[in-house]
Design a protein around this motif. Structure first.
Motif, mmCIF file in Angstrom:
data_model
loop_
_atom_site.group_PDB
_atom_site.id
_atom_site.type_symbol
_atom_site.label_atom_id
_atom_site.label_comp_id
_atom_site.label_asym_id
_atom_site.label_seq_id
_atom_site.Cartn_x
_atom_site.Cartn_y
_atom_site.Cartn_z
ATOM 1 N N UNK A 114 10.120 11.627 -10.170
ATOM 2 C CA UNK A 114 11.288 11.015 -9.528
ATOM 3 C C UNK A 114 11.031 10.817 -8.028
ATOM 4 N N UNK A 115 10.449 11.825 -7.383
ATOM 5 C CA UNK A 115 10.151 11.722 -5.950
ATOM 6 C C UNK A 115 9.119 10.634 -5.675
ATOM 7 N N UNK A 116 8.111 10.531 -6.537
ATOM 8 C CA UNK A 116 7.089 9.500 -6.340
ATOM 9 C C UNK A 116 7.680 8.103 -6.528
ATOM 10 N N UNK A 135 9.427 2.956 -4.029
ATOM 11 C CA UNK A 135 10.519 2.043 -3.662
ATOM 12 C C UNK A 135 10.641 1.920 -2.145
ATOM 13 N N UNK A 136 10.504 3.035 -1.440
ATOM 14 C CA UNK A 136 10.606 3.026 0.012
ATOM 15 C C UNK A 136 9.444 2.252 0.643
ATOM 16 N N UNK A 137 8.236 2.434 0.129
ATOM 17 C CA UNK A 137 7.070 1.722 0.662
ATOM 18 C C UNK A 137 7.151 0.229 0.378
ATOM 19 N N UNK A 138 7.750 -0.154 -0.756
ATOM 20 C CA UNK A 138 7.803 -1.558 -1.160
ATOM 21 C C UNK A 138 8.920 -2.330 -0.486
ATOM 22 N N UNK A 139 9.947 -1.651 -0.045
ATOM 23 C CA UNK A 139 11.145 -2.329 0.478
ATOM 24 C C UNK A 139 10.842 -3.377 1.551
ATOM 25 N N UNK A 140 9.987 -3.106 2.552
ATOM 26 C CA UNK A 140 9.756 -4.139 3.571
ATOM 27 C C UNK A 140 8.945 -5.339 3.102
ATOM 28 N N UNK A 183 9.154 2.570 -10.002
ATOM 29 C CA UNK A 183 9.518 2.604 -8.583
ATOM 30 C C UNK A 183 9.885 1.235 -8.040
ATOM 31 N N UNK A 184 9.332 0.182 -8.629
ATOM 32 C CA UNK A 184 9.611 -1.188 -8.181
ATOM 33 C C UNK A 184 10.759 -1.835 -8.940
ATOM 34 N N UNK A 185 11.488 -1.069 -9.727
ATOM 35 C CA UNK A 185 12.546 -1.626 -10.576
ATOM 36 C C UNK A 185 13.691 -2.272 -9.790
ATOM 37 N N UNK A 186 13.822 -1.974 -8.509
ATOM 38 C CA UNK A 186 14.867 -2.623 -7.704
ATOM 39 C C UNK A 186 14.507 -4.076 -7.408
ATOM 40 N N UNK A 187 13.227 -4.429 -7.547
ATOM 41 C CA UNK A 187 12.763 -5.767 -7.187
ATOM 42 C C UNK A 187 12.507 -6.677 -8.382
ATOM 43 N N UNK A 244 0.860 -1.178 0.000
ATOM 44 C CA UNK A 244 0.000 0.000 0.000
ATOM 45 C C UNK A 244 0.893 1.224 0.000
ATOM 46 N N UNK A 245 0.671 2.106 -0.959
ATOM 47 C CA UNK A 245 1.469 3.317 -1.090
ATOM 48 C C UNK A 245 0.577 4.492 -0.724
ATOM 49 N N UNK A 246 0.817 5.064 0.446
ATOM 50 C CA UNK A 246 -0.006 6.173 0.921
ATOM 51 C C UNK A 246 0.247 7.432 0.109
ATOM 52 N N UNK A 247 -0.771 8.259 0.015
ATOM 53 C CA UNK A 247 -0.671 9.509 -0.728
ATOM 54 C C UNK A 247 -1.336 9.380 -2.082
ATOM 55 N N UNK A 248 -1.658 10.503 -2.693
ATOM 56 C CA UNK A 248 -2.327 10.451 -3.990
ATOM 57 C C UNK A 248 -1.434 9.855 -5.064
ATOM 58 N N UNK A 249 -2.009 9.060 -5.958
ATOM 59 C CA UNK A 249 -1.212 8.493 -7.048
ATOM 60 C C UNK A 249 -0.646 9.594 -7.945
ATOM 61 N N UNK A 250 0.548 9.366 -8.450
ATOM 62 C CA UNK A 250 1.208 10.315 -9.356
ATOM 63 C C UNK A 250 1.553 9.567 -10.633
ATOM 64 N N UNK A 251 1.154 10.130 -11.745
ATOM 65 C CA UNK A 251 1.438 9.516 -13.032
ATOM 66 C C UNK A 251 2.867 9.782 -13.477
#
Length: 166
Positions: A69-71, A76-81, A131-135, A40-47
């Motif tokens: 870039x920030x989104x 990535x930060x939300x997905x890491x755990x 954003x998930x490209x690290x995984x 779950x990625x909190x905050x409004x979606x960004x295209x």
């Protein structure tokens, strides 16, 4: 990782755990994880924003807009755990639900309405996958299911992503 989780680290005769053993067990534990993984990625979606071109020293330089870039970093930060540390291999399916802010004209309505406002669902998906490209590599994605809707009156804007093996 504890023995209770089904993983036991082997030691050398001196009782030391080697770095190679830790790496091997970590790789085994995460790459063998069956999934699916829900984030779950909190905050409004960004295209995904359009790349910008500029000239620097006579050369054309392309750059990703700052908001995009920030989104992607936030994703990535939300997905890491929740996702494996090692890259996921093989065909991958991604299910996305994007919940955007409810407009004022619908504040009192209790109906669940699809979002037909600004923001293309395909650009939302591109930003999530980058954003998930690290995984995992996005070229491994063979299935995508995406939905965009307005938030319910008590709900905040967010994105919910489920990554699974296809």
């Amino acid at each position: 990782m504890s023995a209770a989780q089904g993983y036991k680290l082997t030691t050398l005769g001196s009782g030391r755990v080697t770095a190679e053993t830790v790496r091997a067990k970590r790789k085994q534990s995460f790459t063998d994880a069956p999934g699916p993984w829900t984030i779950t990625i909190d905050g409004p979606p960004v295209g995904k924003g359009r790349p910008r071109a500029s000239s620097l020293g006579g050369k054309i330089v392309m750059r990703t807009p700052t908001a995009t870039r920030n989104h992607e970093r936030w994703v990535a930060l939300c997905a890491r755990p929740f996702l494996p540390r090692d890259k996921i291999g093989g065909p991958i399916g991604v299910d996305c639900e994007f919940v955007t802010e409810r407009p004022k004209r619908l504040k009192d309505s209790k109906r669940d309405e699809p979002d037909v406002g600004a923001g293309d669902v395909d650009n939302y998906v591109k930003a999530i996958l980058d954003g998930l490209s690290a995984h995992f590599d996005d070229h491994l994605v063979t299935e995508i299911h995406a939905k965009k809707r307005y938030a319910n009156p008590q709900e905040k804007p967010h994105a919910r992503v489920c990554v699974r093996r296809a």
